[in-house]
Design a protein around this motif. Sequence first.
Motif, PDB file in Angstrom:
ATOM      1  N   TYR A  37       0.812  -1.216   0.000  1.00  0.00           N
ATOM      2  CA  TYR A  37       0.000   0.000   0.000  1.00  0.00           C
ATOM      3  C   TYR A  37       0.848   1.270   0.000  1.00  0.00           C
ATOM      4  CZ  TYR A  37      -4.218  -2.685   1.087  1.00  0.00           C
ATOM      5  OH  TYR A  37      -5.263  -3.550   1.031  1.00  0.00           O
ATOM      6  N   ARG A  38       0.241   2.347  -0.513  1.00  0.00           N
ATOM      7  CA  ARG A  38       0.776   3.705  -0.350  1.00  0.00           C
ATOM      8  C   ARG A  38      -0.086   4.382   0.717  1.00  0.00           C
ATOM      9  NH1 ARG A  38       1.822   6.315  -6.273  1.00  0.00           N
ATOM     10  NH2 ARG A  38       2.778   7.916  -4.948  1.00  0.00           N
ATOM     11  N   ASP A  48      -8.845   4.137   9.553  1.00  0.00           N
ATOM     12  CA  ASP A  48      -9.932   3.161   9.451  1.00  0.00           C
ATOM     13  C   ASP A  48      -9.619   2.207   8.296  1.00  0.00           C
ATOM     14  OD1 ASP A  48     -11.030   4.631  11.425  1.00  0.00           O
ATOM     15  OD2 ASP A  48     -12.774   5.345  10.300  1.00  0.00           O
ATOM     16  N   HIS A  49      -9.817   0.919   8.526  1.00  0.00           N
ATOM     17  CA  HIS A  49      -9.598  -0.126   7.514  1.00  0.00           C
ATOM     18  C   HIS A  49      -8.129  -0.229   7.083  1.00  0.00           C
ATOM     19  CE1 HIS A  49     -13.944   0.128   7.351  1.00  0.00           C
ATOM     20  NE2 HIS A  49     -13.883   1.380   6.916  1.00  0.00           N
ATOM     21  N   PHE A  50      -7.216   0.194   7.929  1.00  0.00           N
ATOM     22  CA  PHE A  50      -5.792   0.131   7.594  1.00  0.00           C
ATOM     23  C   PHE A  50      -5.256  -1.268   7.883  1.00  0.00           C
ATOM     24  CE2 PHE A  50      -1.299   0.798   9.062  1.00  0.00           C
ATOM     25  CZ  PHE A  50      -0.775   1.112   7.827  1.00  0.00           C
ATOM     26  N   ASP A  51      -4.556  -1.845   6.912  1.00  0.00           N
ATOM     27  CA  ASP A  51      -3.955  -3.169   7.076  1.00  0.00           C
ATOM     28  C   ASP A  51      -2.521  -2.996   7.571  1.00  0.00           C
ATOM     29  OD1 ASP A  51      -3.073  -5.756   6.992  1.00  0.00           O
ATOM     30  OD2 ASP A  51      -3.273  -6.016   4.828  1.00  0.00           O
ATOM     31  N   ALA A  52      -2.325  -3.156   8.859  1.00  0.00           N
ATOM     32  CA  ALA A  52      -1.006  -2.933   9.450  1.00  0.00           C
ATOM     33  C   ALA A  52      -0.012  -4.030   9.085  1.00  0.00           C
ATOM     34  CB  ALA A  52      -1.121  -2.838  10.974  1.00  0.00           C
ATOM     35  N   GLY A  53      -0.487  -5.133   8.536  1.00  0.00           N
ATOM     36  CA  GLY A  53       0.415  -6.225   8.171  1.00  0.00           C
ATOM     37  C   GLY A  53       1.010  -6.087   6.791  1.00  0.00           C
ATOM     38  N   SER A  54       0.663  -5.021   6.073  1.00  0.00           N
ATOM     39  CA  SER A  54       1.121  -4.837   4.694  1.00  0.00           C
ATOM     40  C   SER A  54       2.348  -3.936   4.623  1.00  0.00           C
ATOM     41  CB  SER A  54       0.004  -4.230   3.833  1.00  0.00           C
ATOM     42  OG  SER A  54      -1.115  -5.085   3.794  1.00  0.00           O
ATOM     43  N   ILE A  55       3.185  -4.188   3.651  1.00  0.00           N
ATOM     44  CA  ILE A  55       4.329  -3.319   3.376  1.00  0.00           C
ATOM     45  C   ILE A  55       3.803  -1.985   2.853  1.00  0.00           C
ATOM     46  CG2 ILE A  55       6.323  -3.010   1.844  1.00  0.00           C
ATOM     47  CD1 ILE A  55       6.705  -6.046   1.962  1.00  0.00           C
ATOM     48  N   GLN A  56       4.395  -0.892   3.307  1.00  0.00           N
ATOM     49  CA  GLN A  56       3.971   0.450   2.919  1.00  0.00           C
ATOM     50  C   GLN A  56       5.062   1.106   2.068  1.00  0.00           C
ATOM     51  OE1 GLN A  56       0.811   1.469   3.993  1.00  0.00           O
ATOM     52  NE2 GLN A  56       0.690  -0.591   4.878  1.00  0.00           N
ATOM     53  N   VAL A  57       4.641   1.820   1.013  1.00  0.00           N
ATOM     54  CA  VAL A  57       5.574   2.464   0.089  1.00  0.00           C
ATOM     55  C   VAL A  57       5.233   3.949  -0.026  1.00  0.00           C
ATOM     56  CG1 VAL A  57       6.502   2.518  -2.251  1.00  0.00           C
ATOM     57  CG2 VAL A  57       5.879   0.329  -1.211  1.00  0.00           C
ATOM     58  N   LEU A  58       6.229   4.795   0.149  1.00  0.00           N
ATOM     59  CA  LEU A  58       6.057   6.234  -0.025  1.00  0.00           C
ATOM     60  C   LEU A  58       6.649   6.652  -1.364  1.00  0.00           C
ATOM     61  CD1 LEU A  58       7.031   7.583   3.520  1.00  0.00           C
ATOM     62  CD2 LEU A  58       4.763   7.042   2.626  1.00  0.00           C
ATOM     63  N   GLY A  59       5.821   7.321  -2.188  1.00  0.00           N
ATOM     64  CA  GLY A  59       6.257   7.765  -3.502  1.00  0.00           C
ATOM     65  C   GLY A  59       6.317   9.273  -3.615  1.00  0.00           C
ATOM     66  N   LYS A  60       6.235   9.748  -4.842  1.00  0.00           N
ATOM     67  CA  LYS A  60       6.408  11.181  -5.113  1.00  0.00           C
ATOM     68  C   LYS A  60       5.375  12.043  -4.413  1.00  0.00           C
ATOM     69  CE  LYS A  60       7.007  14.344  -9.045  1.00  0.00           C
ATOM     70  NZ  LYS A  60       7.034  14.437 -10.527  1.00  0.00           N
ATOM     71  N   VAL A  61       4.111  11.632  -4.452  1.00  0.00           N
ATOM     72  CA  VAL A  61       3.035  12.434  -3.853  1.00  0.00           C
ATOM     73  C   VAL A  61       3.200  12.493  -2.335  1.00  0.00           C
ATOM     74  CG1 VAL A  61       0.548  12.601  -3.499  1.00  0.00           C
ATOM     75  CG2 VAL A  61       1.438  11.917  -5.733  1.00  0.00           C
ATOM     76  N   GLU A  62       3.445  11.322  -1.723  1.00  0.00           N
ATOM     77  CA  GLU A  62       3.609  11.288  -0.270  1.00  0.00           C
ATOM     78  C   GLU A  62       4.845  12.095   0.164  1.00  0.00           C
ATOM     79  OE1 GLU A  62       1.279   7.958  -1.749  1.00  0.00           O
ATOM     80  OE2 GLU A  62       3.356   8.546  -2.179  1.00  0.00           O
ATOM     81  N   TRP A  63       5.910  11.982  -0.640  1.00  0.00           N
ATOM     82  CA  TRP A  63       7.132  12.716  -0.335  1.00  0.00           C
ATOM     83  C   TRP A  63       6.885  14.233  -0.368  1.00  0.00           C
ATOM     84  CZ3 TRP A  63      11.875  12.271   1.556  1.00  0.00           C
ATOM     85  CH2 TRP A  63      12.826  13.260   1.252  1.00  0.00           C
ATOM     86  N   ALA A  64       6.171  14.682  -1.398  1.00  0.00           N
ATOM     87  CA  ALA A  64       5.876  16.118  -1.518  1.00  0.00           C
ATOM     88  C   ALA A  64       5.037  16.598  -0.334  1.00  0.00           C
ATOM     89  CB  ALA A  64       5.155  16.389  -2.832  1.00  0.00           C
ATOM     90  N   PHE A  65       4.080  15.783   0.094  1.00  0.00           N
ATOM     91  CA  PHE A  65       3.251  16.149   1.243  1.00  0.00           C
ATOM     92  C   PHE A  65       4.100  16.275   2.507  1.00  0.00           C
ATOM     93  CE2 PHE A  65       0.881  14.733   4.988  1.00  0.00           C
ATOM     94  CZ  PHE A  65      -0.109  15.708   5.041  1.00  0.00           C
ATOM     95  N   ALA A 116      15.451   2.615  -5.770  1.00  0.00           N
ATOM     96  CA  ALA A 116      15.586   3.568  -6.871  1.00  0.00           C
ATOM     97  C   ALA A 116      14.438   3.456  -7.861  1.00  0.00           C
ATOM     98  CB  ALA A 116      16.915   3.341  -7.587  1.00  0.00           C
ATOM     99  N   GLU A 117      13.602   2.419  -7.728  1.00  0.00           N
ATOM    100  CA  GLU A 117      12.520   2.167  -8.687  1.00  0.00           C
ATOM    101  C   GLU A 117      11.403   3.202  -8.550  1.00  0.00           C
ATOM    102  OE1 GLU A 117      12.547  -0.157 -11.017  1.00  0.00           O
ATOM    103  OE2 GLU A 117      14.491  -0.917 -10.346  1.00  0.00           O
ATOM    104  N   TYR A 118      10.676   3.416  -9.660  1.00  0.00           N
ATOM    105  CA  TYR A 118       9.472   4.235  -9.600  1.00  0.00           C
ATOM    106  C   TYR A 118       8.441   3.538  -8.721  1.00  0.00           C
ATOM    107  CZ  TYR A 118      11.200   7.266 -13.324  1.00  0.00           C
ATOM    108  OH  TYR A 118      11.945   8.160 -14.056  1.00  0.00           O
ATOM    109  N   THR A 119       7.595   4.322  -8.096  1.00  0.00           N
ATOM    110  CA  THR A 119       6.671   3.789  -7.096  1.00  0.00           C
ATOM    111  C   THR A 119       5.757   2.709  -7.655  1.00  0.00           C
ATOM    112  OG1 THR A 119       6.650   6.049  -6.213  1.00  0.00           O
ATOM    113  CG2 THR A 119       5.121   4.470  -5.239  1.00  0.00           C
TER     114      THR A 119
END
Length: 316
Positions: A37-38, A48-65, A116-119
Motif C-alpha cells: 500500500y501507499r 480506518d480499515h488500515f492493514d497494518a500487516g502490509s508493506i507500505q511504500v512512499l512515492g512522489k506524492v507522499e514525499w511532496a506532502f 531507486a525504482e518508480y513507485t
Amino acid sequence: MEKPFVKLHQIIDEFHLNLFYAPAGCLESHVTSMDVYRPGLQLVGFYDHFDAGSIQVLGKVEWAFLQGLDPHQREKVFEQLFEKKIPLLIFARDYQPSPECLAMAEKYGVPVAGSAEYTTDLMAAMTSSLHVHLGPTTTLHGVLVEVYGEGILLLGGSGIGKSETAIELVKRGHRLIADDAVDIKKVSAKTLVGSAPEMIRYFIELRGIGIIDVRRIFGMGSVKPTERVDLVVRLEKWEDGKPYDRLGVDEETMTILDIKVPALTIPVHPGRNLAVILEVAAMNNRNKRMGHNAAKELSDKLYRTMLAQQNPEENA
C-alpha cells in the motif's frame, strides 16, 4: 495450519532494497500479507480499515506532502504510522527518510528501506512476488509436464501410466515439472502454478526400474522448476460401452483453488500412444484459447449444411 509467510530479508534481497534502519532480528520477521500500500490517507490521520500487516511504500506524492510539513508534524505523522507495527516502510525513487522518520522507526522498531525504482513499478513487482510467495496452495497426486508451452496436469489412479507417459514426453523434447506430488499455488485470480516438493524435484518413479533423476539422464533442458496449470488430463482405464466424448463440444473443467481449469478425460488401453495424444491435446488447448474451437466450427458447419438442405429454395 501455519499461515504462509515470506521472510523480510527475502524481499529486501529480491528487490535490492537499501536499508536505512533495521532493528535487531527484523530480517527474520515474517510478512504474511500479499498487499502493498501507499499510505496516503494515513499521512493525514485516517486509519480506518488500515492493514497494518502490509508493506507500505512512499512515492512522489507522499514525499511532496511530507516536505510541506514542519519537523514536529512529520514526527507525529511517522509516530502514528509506526505505532501500528507495519513490517516495512519503503521510500521509492531514491528518496531519503527524514531524521523524524528514522527517530520514530527506532522508537517502534520498524525497518525502513529505500529503492531507486518508480513507485508504481516497485509496487506492481512486489505485489506479484508476494502473490507467488503467499498464494494459497494445495498438493495433488499426479504428474505435471510442459508440452509445447502448455502445462498439463496428469491425474489418474496408481499404475495407470502417468509417469511412463511423462518419460515418453521428455524423450520427445518436452519437460518434466513434477512427478507423484504436485504443489499447486494460486498466484492470481486466474493463474495456477505447479511445482515439485523440494525433496523429490526432478525425480520420477518407473515401476520395474525404480527412481531415476530426469535431469541427470536427459539433461537440464528436460526439466523445469515451475509451470502454469493450463490443462488437466484425467487418465482412466478403458471401459467397453462407456460413452466417451468423441467430438469435444462440451467444455469440461476441474476446479482447483476456486479456479476452473479446462479438463479432458482420456481412456487408456494397450496400443494408444498417450504421448502423441497429449501433444495434440496441448496444441488444441492453445488453439481454443486463441479462439479456434475445431469441434464448434465443425458443429456450426454441419448445422448450416442441414439448414441449407431443409430450405433449398431460400439458398437457391
